[in-house]
Design a protein around this motif. Structure first.
Motif, short mmCIF file in Angstrom:
data_model
loop_
_atom_site.label_atom_id
_atom_site.label_comp_id
_atom_site.label_asym_id
_atom_site.label_seq_id
_atom_site.Cartn_x
_atom_site.Cartn_y
_atom_site.Cartn_z
N ASP A 4 0.87 -1.17 0.00
CA ASP A 4 0.00 0.00 0.00
C ASP A 4 0.91 1.22 0.00
OD1 ASP A 4 -1.99 1.87 0.23
OD2 ASP A 4 -2.43 1.45 2.34
N GLY A 5 1.25 1.70 -1.18
CA GLY A 5 2.21 2.80 -1.27
C GLY A 5 3.58 2.34 -0.80
N GLY A 6 4.11 3.00 0.22
CA GLY A 6 5.42 2.64 0.74
C GLY A 6 5.36 1.68 1.92
N THR A 7 4.17 1.16 2.22
CA THR A 7 4.02 0.22 3.34
C THR A 7 3.45 -1.10 2.82
OG1 THR A 7 1.76 0.91 3.90
CG2 THR A 7 3.57 2.15 4.90
N VAL A 8 3.46 -2.11 3.70
CA VAL A 8 2.90 -3.41 3.35
C VAL A 8 1.96 -3.84 4.46
CG1 VAL A 8 3.39 -5.81 2.79
CG2 VAL A 8 5.03 -4.04 2.12
N LEU A 9 0.72 -4.15 4.08
CA LEU A 9 -0.29 -4.56 5.04
C LEU A 9 -0.41 -6.08 5.02
CD1 LEU A 9 -2.42 -3.55 7.07
CD2 LEU A 9 -4.08 -3.56 5.19
N ASP A 53 -4.40 -15.92 13.34
CA ASP A 53 -5.68 -16.13 14.04
C ASP A 53 -6.72 -15.08 13.68
OD1 ASP A 53 -4.65 -18.34 15.29
OD2 ASP A 53 -4.31 -17.37 17.23
N GLY A 54 -6.32 -14.10 12.88
CA GLY A 54 -7.26 -13.06 12.46
C GLY A 54 -7.50 -11.98 13.49
N LYS A 55 -6.63 -11.92 14.51
CA LYS A 55 -6.82 -10.91 15.56
C LYS A 55 -6.28 -9.54 15.15
CE LYS A 55 -6.76 -14.12 19.48
NZ LYS A 55 -6.10 -14.48 20.76
N VAL A 56 -5.17 -9.53 14.41
CA VAL A 56 -4.57 -8.25 14.02
C VAL A 56 -4.12 -8.28 12.56
CG1 VAL A 56 -3.72 -7.79 16.35
CG2 VAL A 56 -2.21 -8.87 14.67
N LYS A 57 -4.04 -7.09 12.01
CA LYS A 57 -3.32 -6.85 10.76
C LYS A 57 -2.09 -6.02 11.12
CE LYS A 57 -7.02 -5.06 8.87
NZ LYS A 57 -8.00 -4.44 7.94
N VAL A 58 -0.99 -6.26 10.44
CA VAL A 58 0.22 -5.51 10.70
C VAL A 58 0.59 -4.71 9.45
CG1 VAL A 58 2.66 -5.60 11.34
CG2 VAL A 58 1.06 -7.26 12.31
N ARG A 59 0.74 -3.40 9.64
CA ARG A 59 1.21 -2.55 8.55
C ARG A 59 2.70 -2.29 8.78
NH1 ARG A 59 -1.99 1.23 9.20
NH2 ARG A 59 -3.54 0.77 7.59
N TYR A 60 3.52 -2.86 7.92
CA TYR A 60 4.97 -2.71 8.06
C TYR A 60 5.45 -1.46 7.33
CZ TYR A 60 5.36 -7.39 10.05
OH TYR A 60 5.25 -8.49 10.88
N HIS A 61 6.11 -0.60 8.09
CA HIS A 61 6.78 0.57 7.54
C HIS A 61 8.28 0.26 7.58
CE1 HIS A 61 3.13 3.21 8.49
NE2 HIS A 61 2.92 2.13 9.23
N VAL A 62 8.81 -0.24 6.48
CA VAL A 62 10.24 -0.58 6.45
C VAL A 62 10.99 0.66 5.98
CG1 VAL A 62 11.99 -2.18 5.66
CG2 VAL A 62 9.63 -2.97 5.91
N LEU A 63 11.68 1.30 6.90
CA LEU A 63 12.23 2.64 6.67
C LEU A 63 13.67 2.63 6.19
CD1 LEU A 63 10.86 4.25 9.96
CD2 LEU A 63 9.87 4.45 7.66
N PRO A 64 14.04 3.59 5.35
CA PRO A 64 15.43 3.76 4.94
C PRO A 64 16.14 4.72 5.90
CG PRO A 64 14.05 5.22 3.64
CD PRO A 64 13.12 4.48 4.59
N MET A 65 16.21 4.31 7.16
CA MET A 65 16.66 5.23 8.21
C MET A 65 18.17 5.18 8.46
SD MET A 65 15.09 5.52 12.05
CE MET A 65 15.61 6.81 13.17
N LEU A 66 18.77 4.02 8.28
CA LEU A 66 20.16 3.84 8.68
C LEU A 66 21.11 3.71 7.49
CD1 LEU A 66 19.59 1.33 11.63
CD2 LEU A 66 19.70 3.83 11.71
#
Length: 246
Positions: A66-71, A109-122
């Motif tokens: 989703d743009g620069g993130t992954v759901l 288990d369907g309890k959460v969705k995780v949106r990963y913001h993998v950053l170019p920080m370092l």
């Protein structure tokens, strides 16, 4: 005469003992250095394949860019967790080892969705510089084929050391193919850093998000950070995930 010889002999013995002690200290230092070098990670080897993470460490759930993130997760999940990471960040690696299994179970288990913001920080902390962008961009390219979960798990399971060489673009491409990417445009996506502009925008947006600022410094908390419902999660609370889903 005898006394003179005795005095001289004592002095020589002292010098010999001191010399032996110095040699011994140097020997210990050399051995210690050799042991240290043999036990520390030698870093990624040029052209070597990046090992896959064990299958039971890989989240089995849809992963959509989703743009620069992954759901990652099922549409029925009612709680969304935002995870901010950098593939070079050693504490992020610790975070994944500590909570990865729990996150995997909660997602499956369907309890959460995780949106990963993998950053170019370092970026500046790899040699050569830029691994954070290269790896984050490659992860988004992989996500276009729905293979993000295995790629993400592999890069944290065998993580380059901060301050050392990161994986090359060629190695990242090999890993992408190993996890099942078949897109004809995948290699060019990695080589040309197709998502660099989106990642730079994500980094700027994240750094300036008031909800992600440290209360004391007023600056972005850094990686890893976790938020849900627009609020930072206290990772000192080891039950944070359970608290969000209960």
């Amino acid at each position: 005469m005898t006394q003179a010889r005795t005095t001289g002999g004592g002095s020589d013995r002292t010098k010999i003992i001191a010399g032996v002690a110095v040699v011994a200290v140097l020997a210990v230092a050399v051995i210690g250095y050799v042991v240290f070098q043999s036990t520390r990670s030698s870093g990624p080897q040029p052209g070597a394949a990046i090992p896959l993470a064990p299958a039971d460490h890989v989240i089995s759930a849809p992963a959509v860019r989703d743009g620069g993130t992954v759901l990652v997760g099922k549409d029925t999940a009612t709680v969304t967790v935002d995870v901010y990471e950098d593939f070079l960040c050693p504490i992020c690696g610790t975070f994944e080892k500590t909570y990865g299994t729990d996150i995997k179970k909660a997602v499956e288990d369907g309890k959460v969705k995780v949106r990963y913001h993998v950053l170019p920080m370092l970026n500046r902390l790899s040699k050569p510089e830029g691994y954070s962008t290269d790896s984050a961009n490659a992860a988004l390219c992989v996500a276009d084929d729905g293979k993000f979960n295995a790629f993400h798990a592999a890069l944290f399971a065998t993580q380059p050391e901060e301050g050392e060489a990161g994986y090359t673009k060629d190695q990242l491409i090999k890993l992408g193919k190993e996890v099942g990417v078949t897109s004809a445009t995948f290699e060019s996506c990695v080589q040309n850093q197709n998502y660099k502009a989106q990642l730079d925008e994500l980094m700027s947006k994240t750094s300036n998000d008031p909800a992600l600022r440290d209360a004391e410094t007023g600056r972005f908390r850094g990686t890893p950070s976790v938020a849900s419902g627009g609020k930072l999660v206290d990772l000192d609370n080891k039950n944070w995930l359970n608290d969000l889903t209960s």
